[in-house]
Design a protein around this motif. Structure first.
Motif, PDB file in Angstrom:
ATOM      1  N   GLU A   1      54.110   4.020  10.402  1.00 51.47           N
ATOM      2  CA  GLU A   1      55.029   3.297  11.274  1.00 51.47           C
ATOM      3  C   GLU A   1      54.708   1.810  11.100  1.00 51.47           C
ATOM      4  N   TYR A   2      55.730   0.966  10.980  1.00 48.94           N
ATOM      5  CA  TYR A   2      55.529  -0.467  10.735  1.00 48.94           C
ATOM      6  C   TYR A   2      56.075  -1.300  11.877  1.00 48.94           C
ATOM      7  N   ALA A   3      55.415  -2.414  12.151  1.00 49.15           N
ATOM      8  CA  ALA A   3      55.855  -3.336  13.194  1.00 49.15           C
ATOM      9  C   ALA A   3      55.726  -4.767  12.681  1.00 49.15           C
ATOM     10  N   PRO A   4      56.854  -5.447  12.445  1.00 50.42           N
ATOM     11  CA  PRO A   4      56.792  -6.849  12.021  1.00 50.42           C
ATOM     12  C   PRO A   4      56.545  -7.761  13.230  1.00 50.42           C
ATOM     13  N   ILE A   5      55.725  -8.773  13.031  1.00 51.57           N
ATOM     14  CA  ILE A   5      55.395  -9.739  14.075  1.00 51.57           C
ATOM     15  C   ILE A   5      55.491 -11.131  13.464  1.00 51.57           C
ATOM     16  N   ARG A   6      56.123 -12.057  14.176  1.00 52.53           N
ATOM     17  CA  ARG A   6      56.181 -13.445  13.720  1.00 52.53           C
ATOM     18  C   ARG A   6      55.290 -14.276  14.639  1.00 52.53           C
TER      19      ARG A   6
ATOM     20  N   GLY B   1      54.165 -23.283   8.479  1.00 51.77           N
ATOM     21  CA  GLY B   1      52.998 -22.810   9.209  1.00 51.77           C
ATOM     22  C   GLY B   1      53.210 -21.500   9.949  1.00 51.77           C
ATOM     23  N   THR B   2      54.444 -21.041  10.004  1.00 50.12           N
ATOM     24  CA  THR B   2      54.752 -19.764  10.645  1.00 50.12           C
ATOM     25  C   THR B   2      54.174 -18.630   9.813  1.00 50.12           C
ATOM     26  N   ARG B   3      53.667 -17.605  10.484  1.00 51.32           N
ATOM     27  CA  ARG B   3      53.141 -16.429   9.782  1.00 51.32           C
ATOM     28  C   ARG B   3      53.990 -15.216  10.116  1.00 51.32           C
ATOM     29  N   LYS B   4      54.307 -14.420   9.116  1.00 50.57           N
ATOM     30  CA  LYS B   4      54.961 -13.138   9.325  1.00 50.57           C
ATOM     31  C   LYS B   4      53.914 -12.072   9.024  1.00 50.57           C
ATOM     32  N   VAL B   5      53.597 -11.282  10.034  1.00 50.58           N
ATOM     33  CA  VAL B   5      52.574 -10.252   9.924  1.00 50.58           C
ATOM     34  C   VAL B   5      53.256  -8.899  10.023  1.00 50.58           C
ATOM     35  N   VAL B   6      52.849  -7.965   9.193  1.00 47.09           N
ATOM     36  CA  VAL B   6      53.323  -6.589   9.301  1.00 47.09           C
ATOM     37  C   VAL B   6      52.109  -5.720   9.603  1.00 47.09           C
ATOM     38  N   MET B   7      52.182  -5.047  10.755  1.00 49.47           N
ATOM     39  CA  MET B   7      51.121  -4.133  11.160  1.00 49.47           C
ATOM     40  C   MET B   7      51.616  -2.714  10.883  1.00 49.47           C
TER      41      MET B   7
END
Length: 70
Positions: free
Chosen positions: A11-16, A50-56
């Motif tokens: 299961e994936y969850a994108p976070i900005r 400087g924004t980060r896109k993280v995928v957990m």
């Protein structure tokens, strides 16, 4: 957001994360999500502003645990 189209059992969850969030604070937030929700870091993209896109991600067997709240 589950990735059922590929048929895998993740299961994936994108976070900005905004550029105003420091690296230490971002690491603490992601660590808390990992501890509470069974999430692990799958991918990080850092943009020029400087924004980060993280995928957990986490195994589907943890679906009963909470979603990321960042």
């Amino acid at each position: 957001m589950a990735d059922a189209a590929r048929g895998d059992d993740w299961e994936y969850a994108p976070i900005r994360i905004p550029s105003t969030t420091g690296l230490k604070a971002a690491a603490q937030m992601l660590s808390a999500q990992a501890g509470v929700g069974g999430w692990e870091l799958a991918r990080v993209l850092k943009y020029a502003d400087g924004t980060r896109k993280v995928v957990m991600r986490r195994r589907r067997r943890h679906e009963h645990l909470p979603q990321p709240i960042l």
